[in-house]
Motif scaffolding. Sequence first.
Motif, PDB file in Angstrom:
ATOM      1  N   ASN A  90      56.972  76.942  48.897  1.00  0.00           N
ATOM      2  CA  ASN A  90      58.031  77.158  49.874  1.00  0.00           C
ATOM      3  C   ASN A  90      58.560  75.851  50.456  1.00  0.00           C
ATOM      4  O   ASN A  90      59.489  75.261  49.932  1.00  0.00           O
ATOM      5  N   ASP A  91      57.940  75.357  51.518  1.00  0.00           N
ATOM      6  CA  ASP A  91      58.487  74.203  52.242  1.00  0.00           C
ATOM      7  C   ASP A  91      57.444  73.088  52.327  1.00  0.00           C
ATOM      8  O   ASP A  91      56.486  73.169  53.088  1.00  0.00           O
ATOM      9  N   PHE A  92      57.658  72.025  51.559  1.00  0.00           N
ATOM     10  CA  PHE A  92      56.721  70.906  51.530  1.00  0.00           C
ATOM     11  C   PHE A  92      57.117  69.792  52.497  1.00  0.00           C
ATOM     12  O   PHE A  92      56.385  68.823  52.652  1.00  0.00           O
ATOM     13  N   LYS A  93      58.274  69.930  53.138  1.00  0.00           N
ATOM     14  CA  LYS A  93      58.761  68.843  53.993  1.00  0.00           C
ATOM     15  C   LYS A  93      57.862  68.553  55.199  1.00  0.00           C
ATOM     16  O   LYS A  93      57.688  67.390  55.568  1.00  0.00           O
ATOM     17  N   PRO A  94      57.270  69.577  55.857  1.00  0.00           N
ATOM     18  CA  PRO A  94      56.362  69.259  56.978  1.00  0.00           C
ATOM     19  C   PRO A  94      55.181  68.382  56.555  1.00  0.00           C
ATOM     20  O   PRO A  94      54.733  67.522  57.324  1.00  0.00           O
ATOM     21  N   ILE A  95      54.683  68.575  55.320  1.00  0.00           N
ATOM     22  CA  ILE A  95      53.581  67.740  54.830  1.00  0.00           C
ATOM     23  C   ILE A  95      54.076  66.315  54.610  1.00  0.00           C
ATOM     24  O   ILE A  95      53.407  65.349  54.977  1.00  0.00           O
ATOM     25  N   ILE A  96      55.261  66.190  54.033  1.00  0.00           N
ATOM     26  CA  ILE A  96      55.850  64.862  53.807  1.00  0.00           C
ATOM     27  C   ILE A  96      56.007  64.117  55.126  1.00  0.00           C
ATOM     28  O   ILE A  96      55.692  62.927  55.244  1.00  0.00           O
ATOM     29  N   GLU A  97      56.476  64.831  56.140  1.00  0.00           N
ATOM     30  CA  GLU A  97      56.694  64.213  57.452  1.00  0.00           C
ATOM     31  C   GLU A  97      55.391  63.767  58.106  1.00  0.00           C
ATOM     32  O   GLU A  97      55.368  62.779  58.844  1.00  0.00           O
ATOM     33  N   LYS A  98      54.303  64.484  57.839  1.00  0.00           N
ATOM     34  CA  LYS A  98      53.009  64.096  58.412  1.00  0.00           C
ATOM     35  C   LYS A  98      52.460  62.819  57.766  1.00  0.00           C
ATOM     36  O   LYS A  98      51.840  61.990  58.430  1.00  0.00           O
ATOM     37  N   ILE A  99      52.675  62.680  56.446  1.00  0.00           N
ATOM     38  CA  ILE A  99      52.106  61.535  55.726  1.00  0.00           C
ATOM     39  C   ILE A  99      52.997  60.303  55.813  1.00  0.00           C
ATOM     40  O   ILE A  99      52.500  59.169  55.821  1.00  0.00           O
ATOM     41  N   ALA A 100      54.309  60.498  55.894  1.00  0.00           N
ATOM     42  CA  ALA A 100      55.283  59.394  55.821  1.00  0.00           C
ATOM     43  C   ALA A 100      54.968  58.211  56.742  1.00  0.00           C
ATOM     44  O   ALA A 100      55.045  57.060  56.302  1.00  0.00           O
ATOM     45  N   LYS A 126      62.056  67.949  45.591  1.00  0.00           N
ATOM     46  CA  LYS A 126      63.177  67.387  44.821  1.00  0.00           C
ATOM     47  C   LYS A 126      63.657  66.054  45.394  1.00  0.00           C
ATOM     48  O   LYS A 126      64.865  65.776  45.446  1.00  0.00           O
ATOM     49  N   MET A 127      62.706  65.219  45.822  1.00  0.00           N
ATOM     50  CA  MET A 127      63.035  63.877  46.301  1.00  0.00           C
ATOM     51  C   MET A 127      62.907  62.906  45.134  1.00  0.00           C
ATOM     52  O   MET A 127      61.990  63.008  44.313  1.00  0.00           O
ATOM     53  N   SER A 128      63.796  61.945  45.055  1.00  0.00           N
ATOM     54  CA  SER A 128      63.917  61.110  43.851  1.00  0.00           C
ATOM     55  C   SER A 128      62.817  60.063  43.693  1.00  0.00           C
ATOM     56  O   SER A 128      62.528  59.625  42.582  1.00  0.00           O
ATOM     57  N   ASP A 129      62.200  59.613  44.786  1.00  0.00           N
ATOM     58  CA  ASP A 129      61.270  58.484  44.688  1.00  0.00           C
ATOM     59  C   ASP A 129      59.802  58.912  44.683  1.00  0.00           C
ATOM     60  O   ASP A 129      58.924  58.170  45.104  1.00  0.00           O
ATOM     61  N   TRP A 130      59.506  60.112  44.157  1.00  0.00           N
ATOM     62  CA  TRP A 130      58.145  60.636  44.195  1.00  0.00           C
ATOM     63  C   TRP A 130      57.159  59.824  43.360  1.00  0.00           C
ATOM     64  O   TRP A 130      55.964  59.789  43.646  1.00  0.00           O
ATOM     65  N   GLN A 131      57.646  59.130  42.319  1.00  0.00           N
ATOM     66  CA  GLN A 131      56.730  58.418  41.419  1.00  0.00           C
ATOM     67  C   GLN A 131      56.116  57.171  42.054  1.00  0.00           C
ATOM     68  O   GLN A 131      55.027  56.746  41.668  1.00  0.00           O
TER      69      GLN A 131
END
Length: 404
Positions: free
Chosen positions: A89-99, A126-131
């Motif tokens: 579903n929504d992975f953005k909250p996890i991204i925001e915690k780690i960023a 679907k963020m481009s710089d995941w690698q």
Amino acid sequence: METLGERIRKLRKEKGLTLQALAGSEMTKGMLSLIENNKANPSIESLSYIAQQLEVDRNELLEEVPTTELRGLLQEVEKLYKEELRELNDFKPIIEKIAPYADKLPYRYESARLLEIYSRCQYYAKMSDWQKALEKSEEMYEGLHLVNNSADVHMFRAMMKFNEHKYAESLEMLQGSRRSFENRNAVLDSLKKLDFDFLEAILYFALGKDEEAVNLMDEAIEYSKEHQIFYRINDLYRVMGFHAILTGNREKKEYYVHKLRLFADFSDDDKIQTTLDLLEAHDLNSFIHDFDKAEALVDRNLKKDKDGDHHQFYLEKGKALYGQGKLDEALTWLKRHRTADFLHHPYDLAMNYEKDAYMALIYEAQGKHSLAKKHAKTAKELIEPMPDLPYKQFILDVYRKING
């Protein structure tokens, strides 16, 4: 992210110490208060004394991201990540915690795992710089000699090519990774061996190399039995059962379905039972043509579908109704079906592409020739890049029938 003062205050409260107790005989309560409120910086001697009083290493206080904070973050993130993987579903909250931590992580396991999760979530979002984060994660795992974690990164990278439907490239990457571990005598645990076996086999199936796939699946099943490892056994039996249906091997199909039902009972896993019902309904609709029995299985599961997300059962419901000659009802259910975004294997995609072929047949029977042609064309264009599975023949036959 915590400051030095906030870190000291947090540790003091965790240990149940007052300002006076922590200050002890070497510091004043007022000076300690200033340090905790970031209004004064402690000397090295004072910092060593505070660390001694708190029973932690001085470096724990000085680290930009201390170990306790790092472990707490990882624990929180792991829980969220597992929940989101189930829902996709929504992975953005996890991204925001780690960023905020991503560029300041120390060289240790917790950091590598956080970067791996960060990268995976960026990919799913679907963020481009995941690698970039994935490369840092792999570098840490390798430097820390965490071979199995490094293998997970390799497999994830290969399966991203699979998700792009670049099956040959994905297989080449996966086999290359496997060889690289073998060439440096890196010892992977039994679970990672089974991961490699399973992923390599489904890629063989995706490329139409059934013999290689079946041999590898059989080896993996025997290995699991020999070592009494139930990990991946659900996946192995499910894929082998599905392959048996596609090849018309009824004996093997019954064998693997029976094994799966036993495993579902043993593990008390309702999801396996649901998967088996879907497999059976699909077999009854597309190959045996017992539409009444198929509909009964579908309806049993739709009654449990409180969230309205059993789209595969919508497809099978439509096919069962079509087989019974209930065209209007069939069309209603077929329209409700959606192909899930996480499906990328030709087996899964091809069976979903049947939907437009069935809709084409219904529209043709209703005298809506232009709509029939439209859906027949859609089904044909979707199925053409797929291997020669029974679905492909069915869809191409429908296309030829609609177009005379």
